[in-house]
Structures are given as C-alpha cells and as structure tokens.
Design an enzyme around this catalytic site. Structure first.
Site, PDB file in Angstrom:
ATOM      1  N   MET A  17       1.041  -3.743  11.722  1.00  0.00           N
ATOM      2  CA  MET A  17       1.676  -2.959  10.606  1.00  0.00           C
ATOM      3  C   MET A  17       3.384  -2.554  11.243  1.00  0.00           C
ATOM      4  SD  MET A  17      -0.772   0.285  10.136  1.00  0.00           S
ATOM      5  CE  MET A  17      -1.336   0.333  11.835  1.00  0.00           C
ATOM      6  N   GLN A  70       1.680 -11.869  15.042  1.00  0.00           N
ATOM      7  CA  GLN A  70       1.621 -12.052  13.733  1.00  0.00           C
ATOM      8  C   GLN A  70       2.829 -12.757  13.337  1.00  0.00           C
ATOM      9  OE1 GLN A  70       1.542  -9.505  10.133  1.00  0.00           O
ATOM     10  NE2 GLN A  70      -0.645 -10.412   9.911  1.00  0.00           N
ATOM     11  N   CYS A 100       1.789  -9.178   3.256  1.00  0.00           N
ATOM     12  CA  CYS A 100       2.787  -8.129   3.263  1.00  0.00           C
ATOM     13  C   CYS A 100       3.503  -8.026   1.876  1.00  0.00           C
ATOM     14  CB  CYS A 100       4.139  -8.274   4.301  1.00  0.00           C
ATOM     15  SG  CYS A 100       5.195  -7.260   4.206  1.00  0.00           S
ATOM     16  N   HIS A 169      -7.304  -7.846   2.851  1.00  0.00           N
ATOM     17  CA  HIS A 169      -7.097  -6.598   2.359  1.00  0.00           C
ATOM     18  C   HIS A 169      -7.509  -6.492   1.044  1.00  0.00           C
ATOM     19  CE1 HIS A 169      -4.140  -2.739   2.180  1.00  0.00           C
ATOM     20  NE2 HIS A 169      -5.354  -2.886   1.456  1.00  0.00           N
ATOM     21  N   GLY A 224      -5.711  -0.214   9.679  1.00  0.00           N
ATOM     22  CA  GLY A 224      -4.264   0.000   9.590  1.00  0.00           C
ATOM     23  C   GLY A 224      -3.995   1.525   9.480  1.00  0.00           C
TER      24      GLY A 224
END
Length: 324
Positions: A17, A70, A100, A169, A224
């Site tokens: 995150m 990442q 993202c 996700h 997350g």
C-alpha cells in the site's frame, strides 16, 4: 505455501500500500505473524535512474523476511532494468503492480491501466521474468471496469510468461475501493491457472479470511486496509487456522502501546518531523472505534513533536482506564 522455490511459514500476507507499508509498519506486522511483507510500490524508471528517494523505500531489515519488493511501470525496458538492479537486493520475491487505481499512476499507462493492454502487459511480464533471478509475482484487479473484466485472461498470460503466483483484488479499477469485492473472480482465476492464487479484497475480520479461503479455494490471503491500525489480524487468522479458536480483540492498552511503538520506529526511520506527520493516519486507525477517540485524534493532528504525541496517547489511555 510455496511460491517458486520459496517456502512460506503461513499464507496470510500484507498487501503493498502506497504511503502505508513502509519499513516501520512492516516490522509491526511481522511481529504479528504476517506470512509475507510487501514494500510500497516502487517506480521502475526512477530506480533505473538511481533516484535516491526511491532507493530509500527499498531498505529491508533482517527480521522482516520474507519480503516482496513491488515495482510498477509500463515500459518493458525499464521494468526489466529494475528487475536486474533488484537481483542484488535482499528481497525474496519481486512483485509487479498491475492493480494500482491512482490517477497519477494510470495516466502514464502504469498500474491497473495495463489491464486494458494485455499485449503490452505480456511484454512487461516477460521483461521482468527474463531479468529476475528471483520468483516474480503479479498483483492485478478484476479488470479495468465492468466492460473490461479480464482477470482470467491476464492470469493465463502471466502464467505463460513465467509468473510464479498471482494476487487478485476483486474490484475493477473504476470501483477503486468502493462497493463489495467480487470473490467469484478470485475463484475463477484459481480454476484457470496452476500457479498459486492470492485472494485480496474485503478481509477485515478472521471470519472474512476463512470465508474467502472456503469460497475461492485461493492459496493465500492478502490483507490491505484490514491491517491498517489492526496488525493483529495476521496472528488472529493464523491462530484460528491452527486451532479453530478466535483470539479476543486487542485491548486498549495493546492498541496504544503498539501505536507508540510504531511511532518510535517511524521516528528512527524517517526522523521526527516526517514521522510525526506520517503517523497521524496510522494513529487514527489504531484509535478508530475507541471511546472518545475523535477528540484525541484531532489534537494529535496538530502536534509536531514525538514526545507530545506519546504524552497525549498515554494521557488518553489513562483517561479511558479510569472511566472503566
């Protein structure tokens, strides 16, 4: 749980995150039995240009392992270059961000924007896999929007390109974090690839994690927002999976003590000026739902010194305990 040649102790991971999963927060989550930590996403192009601020984000401590770094970008050359540079870093896993939703990321064709361009996505994936000496994983969303739901297609491409595991996700980019995560798409991806699939989205309680595992048959869970102010979630999920028992929620003292420890680590890592400001959101998360916490959160948002924040938190804890 195994990713490539890496054996993992448990299958409950911290999601990367931006602005959240820095070194201090990762250390806090590791203490609470997190199976794998992820850094904040790092700009591959900036890394190739030896940007010092970018390199600072890549600091990894001995007690963190295993760690995934990442990277994000849509230029295969820079992504491959970043993979090559990161071969000398101590991370076990290299993760690619194709999830993202931030406008400043997608406007450059990076992050979840790559879901709209499977051909380019494949080139990026191959460039990273070809240049990395470590297992490469991928994080995606369900799709770009309701007209472009292609997680299964991207997952198959990823597998063909040599990706070792994929995190899904269950929201589209257009959803950001609104609405409900679609766990069916995680199940669908799992049914269509042979590499490990990591489920992500709407895991806030122990029961959510168990339901996700049961419903999707995914190999691991990535948490997350559910870990923000709640690093205990990793230990509680792992404990339930091992014993069938749900541990009690952390006490007020545990929450305040952890917030103070987190703050101290942040000051050590970032310096007092930056840390006190960065920690405001974390402290708000730690205090969320606690009695009379709105007032103390507002006060902490105006404080600029480490010592004053600690005193404010100690005073608040004392007041709460006196009222009990």
């Amino acid at each position: 749980m195994k990713i490539g040649n890496l054996n993992l102790d448990n299958k409950v991971f911290l999601s990367p995150m931006a602005g959240v999963t820095d070194l201090p927060f990762r250390l806090i989550c590791k203490e609470q039995d997190c199976g794998m930590l992820y850094t904040e996403m790092v700009n591959a192009k900036a890394l190739c240009y030896d940007d010092q601020n970018t390199k600072k984000m890549l600091k990894i401590e001995e007690e963190e392992h295993p760690v995934a770094i990442q990277i994000f970008g849509s230029d295969p050359e820079y992504m491959g270059g970043a993979a090559k540079i990161l071969n000398s870093y101590p991370n076990e896993i290299l993760d690619i961000n194709m999830g993202c939703p931030a406008p400043k990321v997608v406007k450059n064709g990076d992050g979840s924007a790559l879901l709209k361009n499977p051909e380019l996505a494949a080139k990026v994936l191959r460039a990273v896999v070809d240049n990395s000496e470590k297992p490469v994983t991928l994080k995606i969303r369900k799709g770009w929007d309701d007209t472009c739901i292609n997680a299964v297609e991207i997952a198959k491409i990823a597998q063909d390109c040599g990706i070792s595991a994929i995190a899904v996700h269950g929201r589209t980019r257009e959803q950001y974090y609104s609405g409900k995560a679609d766990w069916d798409i995680i199940k669908e991806v799992k049914q269509n690839v042979s590499i490990p699939v990591i489920g992500n989205g709407d895991v806030f309680e122990v029961e959510d994690a168990i339901n996700m595992l049961n419903k999707t048959n995914c190999d691991a869970i990535m948490i997350g927002r559910g870990a923000q102010g709640n690093p205990w979630i990793f230990k509680r999920i792992n404990h339930y999976m091992q014993t069938g028992e749900i541990l009690p929620d952390p006490t007020l003292e545990e929450k305040i003590d952890t917030a103070m420890k987190h703050l101290k680590l942040a000051v050590q890592e970032h310096g007092e000026y930056v840390a006190v400001r960065e920690m405001r959101k974390h402290i708000a998360w730690y205090l969320k739902g606690l009695r009379n916490s709105a007032k103390v959160r507002d006060e902490i948002n105006k404080i600029e010194s480490y010592e004053e924040v600690v005193n404010k938190l100690k005073g608040y804890m004392q007041d709460c305990l006196t009222l009990e």
